[in-house]
Design an enzyme around this catalytic site. Sequence first.
Site, short mmCIF file in Angstrom:
data_model
loop_
_atom_site.label_atom_id
_atom_site.label_comp_id
_atom_site.label_asym_id
_atom_site.label_seq_id
_atom_site.Cartn_x
_atom_site.Cartn_y
_atom_site.Cartn_z
N HIS A 147 0.80 -1.23 0.00
CA HIS A 147 0.00 0.00 0.00
C HIS A 147 0.84 1.28 0.00
O HIS A 147 0.31 2.34 -0.35
CB HIS A 147 -0.92 0.05 1.23
ZN ZN Z 1 -4.22 -7.22 3.36
#
Ligand code: ZN
Length: 381
Positions: A147
């Site tokens: 992320h």
């Molecule tokens: Zn995850």
Amino acid sequence: MVKLARFEDGGIAMTKSAFICSPGLWQSGHGAAHPLKPERLQRTYELLTAYGAFDGPESMLVSPRLATPAELGLFHTEEYIEAVRNLSQGETEFNPKRYNFGPGDNPVWMGMYETESLKVGSTLVAAELVTSNRVDVAFSFSGGMHHAGPAFASGFCVFNDAAVAITWLRQKGLRVAYVDIDAHHGDGVQDAFYDNDQVLTISLHETGLYLFPGSGFVEEMGRGAGRGYAVNLPFAPYTDDEVYLWAFEEIVPPLVERFQPDIVVSQLGVDTHHRDPLTHLCLTTAGYTAAVTAIKQLAPRWLALGGGGYDIDVVARSWTLAYGIMSGQEFPDDLPSAYAEKYGGGSLRDHDRPHISPEPVERARRYAEAGVAALKRALEI
Ligand SMILES: [Zn+2]
């Protein structure tokens, strides 16, 4: 303190698989109340060791190293790297909020820079081992921090080791297929290569309608030259092994075979499991290992990364099974006594299935069928 035996310096030739590990990976973390527990890494290492997973000549345990600022800079901005280092030392020269740090998902902690750059260094060591043909597969199980953005932390991820390593592989001229089976959309990696036709990113995850980061819909397909090289297969809550594997087989093998990568990079998060406290998918270890086996069959060379997974018992068992697949080892189903005495006994593989009523399973099936059909039309699979 666990005893680490047989760490090699990477100098042994003709080995098939490598597991990148050292206790430095679990000596500091996001904090006691945070769901990402460093203990999950220690538990996985202890379970593999108890099985003797590194005893054979074909399987080696390799120590990671810290990634250098220049290596982090393959993906991250200089300012961000400096900010992480500064904040990690308890200094206040940089405003944490500017980089998405703060209480909650992305806290600042003392030693953050070292721990997180060791994870990137793990992934780079794994990439070096695989690209130099010393091993067929290397597992950087502390990596998969998919992320993080170029200049911000996100979703528990500080440095995006996957994006750093793929950029490093691209500099060697390699075509990279990235397959992400974490329950969360691999947004940071997708965004990093969104306009690139030399990196195929495929993310299978719980739909962004219900789960962080809220992206990863079928319609996100890449931009410019990269159009068709970003692929998203979202699933509805309560998706089980059967629906997941059917959709995986419909989409992932045809696309990876058509792309003909030089190397497959996979993010093997295990938060798809029905016992995971943060997500709503309902896989078992059988579904997870079938997906890992399918990735192995597609990978000419394989750089495997860890990822999410918030039930520590599930993480340790699943990544032990995954490394067994990578290294061609079949571990007995009874957990080894040394491990069982410390953490409790049981079996390595799940033998129970989650009890789900038929309606949500049927809804999940229809959602997956619609996604697969849309992808097949758009990508001419
Ligand atoms: Zn995850």
